[in-house]
Design a protein around this motif. Structure first.
Motif, short mmCIF file in Angstrom:
data_model
loop_
_atom_site.label_atom_id
_atom_site.label_comp_id
_atom_site.label_asym_id
_atom_site.label_seq_id
_atom_site.Cartn_x
_atom_site.Cartn_y
_atom_site.Cartn_z
N ILE A 150 0.85 -1.20 0.00
CA ILE A 150 0.00 0.00 0.00
C ILE A 150 0.88 1.25 0.00
O ILE A 150 1.98 1.23 0.55
N TYR A 151 0.41 2.29 -0.64
CA TYR A 151 1.10 3.57 -0.58
C TYR A 151 0.11 4.68 -0.85
O TYR A 151 -1.06 4.42 -1.17
N LEU A 152 0.55 5.92 -0.71
CA LEU A 152 -0.37 7.04 -0.96
C LEU A 152 0.36 8.25 -1.51
O LEU A 152 1.59 8.36 -1.41
N ARG A 181 9.26 0.51 -2.26
CA ARG A 181 10.05 1.06 -3.37
C ARG A 181 10.51 2.48 -3.04
O ARG A 181 9.83 3.21 -2.32
N LYS A 182 11.65 2.83 -3.59
CA LYS A 182 12.21 4.17 -3.33
C LYS A 182 11.69 5.19 -4.33
O LYS A 182 11.67 6.39 -4.05
N THR A 183 11.31 4.69 -5.53
CA THR A 183 10.67 5.59 -6.50
C THR A 183 9.46 4.86 -7.10
O THR A 183 9.47 3.64 -7.28
N VAL A 189 9.77 8.29 -3.09
CA VAL A 189 8.81 7.78 -2.11
C VAL A 189 9.52 7.68 -0.77
O VAL A 189 10.67 7.24 -0.71
N LYS A 190 8.83 8.06 0.30
CA LYS A 190 9.41 7.85 1.62
C LYS A 190 8.40 7.09 2.47
O LYS A 190 7.28 7.57 2.70
N ASP A 191 8.79 5.89 2.88
CA ASP A 191 7.90 5.03 3.69
C ASP A 191 6.50 4.92 3.09
O ASP A 191 5.50 5.01 3.81
#
Ligand SMILES: [Zn+2]
Length: 251
Positions: A150-152, A181-183, A189-191
């Motif tokens: 999950i990400y936002l 992922r870092k990008t 992306v951070k955390d």
């Protein structure tokens, strides 16, 4: 009887379930425009007034069904209190895409890149509706085929990130891990959190989230689940993230 939960790409069932839920919850539901000959539904609660509205949309990309289903699951669980939340919901903004498992509409248009076009029927309807409403929160629900968790997204405003972003992801981490992922799509992306700057937008056109943030203010989050994970987990993750964000807005 409880409304039936929403499953993959069954638009008729989704309409039936939402109508049933709205009746029980005391919300109004109607078709506000047709896209590709199919109705775009709008749901509003009786407490939606000029201030502190909560806007939630799903299904603008038709191949992201757990976002549509997760929104319904959240609403179904909150049925007793929905009328007290000043809600404006678009449960499936791309009905043809939802039915046909397509990201775009029938003509191949990505409806999440049209929000700079004031004459597009969808933008016209939504912007007219929002004219007299101030939002405290808007949520745009999505899924990602390349997603690893999950990400936002939240709009980069400079200054400190909104601590709610972290809470939203934490609320669903027991179901689906955070994307590490870092990008993502070329963005840092951070955390699991991406904060795009408004001057660095997709070249193809303006996304719904940016339109909302620029015109309505309030908090805005685009929530993403990974499309290759189990459907019921993605649906649950959306449900939990919506719940966290809406609760934090005082409802
Ligand atoms: Zn999407």
């Amino acid at each position: 009887m409880s409304p039936e939960i929403i499953n993959f790409h069954n638009f008729k069932q989704a309409i039936r379930s939402w109508r049933n839920l709205c009746k029980q919850a005391g919300l109004s539901i109607r078709s506000v425009v047709e896209i590709d000959g199919m109705p775009v539904l709008e749901i509003r609660s009786p407490t939606l007034g000029a201030k502190k509205g909560v806007y939630i949309s799903a299904g603008i990309h038709g191949d992201e069904p757990a976002a549509v289903a997760g929104l319904f699951s959240w609403a179904n669980r909150k049925i007793a209190v929905l009328a007290n939340i000043p809600l404006l919901i678009y449960p499936c903004l791309n009905p043809w895409g939802f039915l046909n498992n397509s990201r775009t509409d029938k003509s191949g248009v990505d409806l999440n890149r049209i929000w700079g076009q004031a004459d597009h029927p969808l933008v016209q309807v939504v912007s007219k509706k929002l004219q007299s409403i101030e939002l405290c929160l808007s949520l745009n629900l999505h899924e990602d085929y390349d997603g690893q968790g999950i990400y936002l997204y939240e709009p980069g405003r400079g200054g400190r990130p909104d601590s709610l972003a972290e809470k939203i992801l934490s609320s669903a981490e027991s179901i689906i891990r955070r994307d590490c992922r870092k990008t993502i799509e070329g963005r840092k992306v951070k955390d699991g959190m991406i904060r795009p700057r408004l001057r660095n937008l997709p070249k193809e056109g303006k996304p719904e989230a940016v339109y909302l943030y620029e015109n309505k203010g309030g908090r805005n989050f685009t929530l993403e689940t990974p499309s290759e994970f189990a459907f019921h987990d993605r649906r649950s993750a959306h449900k939990l993230m919506i719940e966290c964000a809406v609760n934090a807005s005082g409802y």
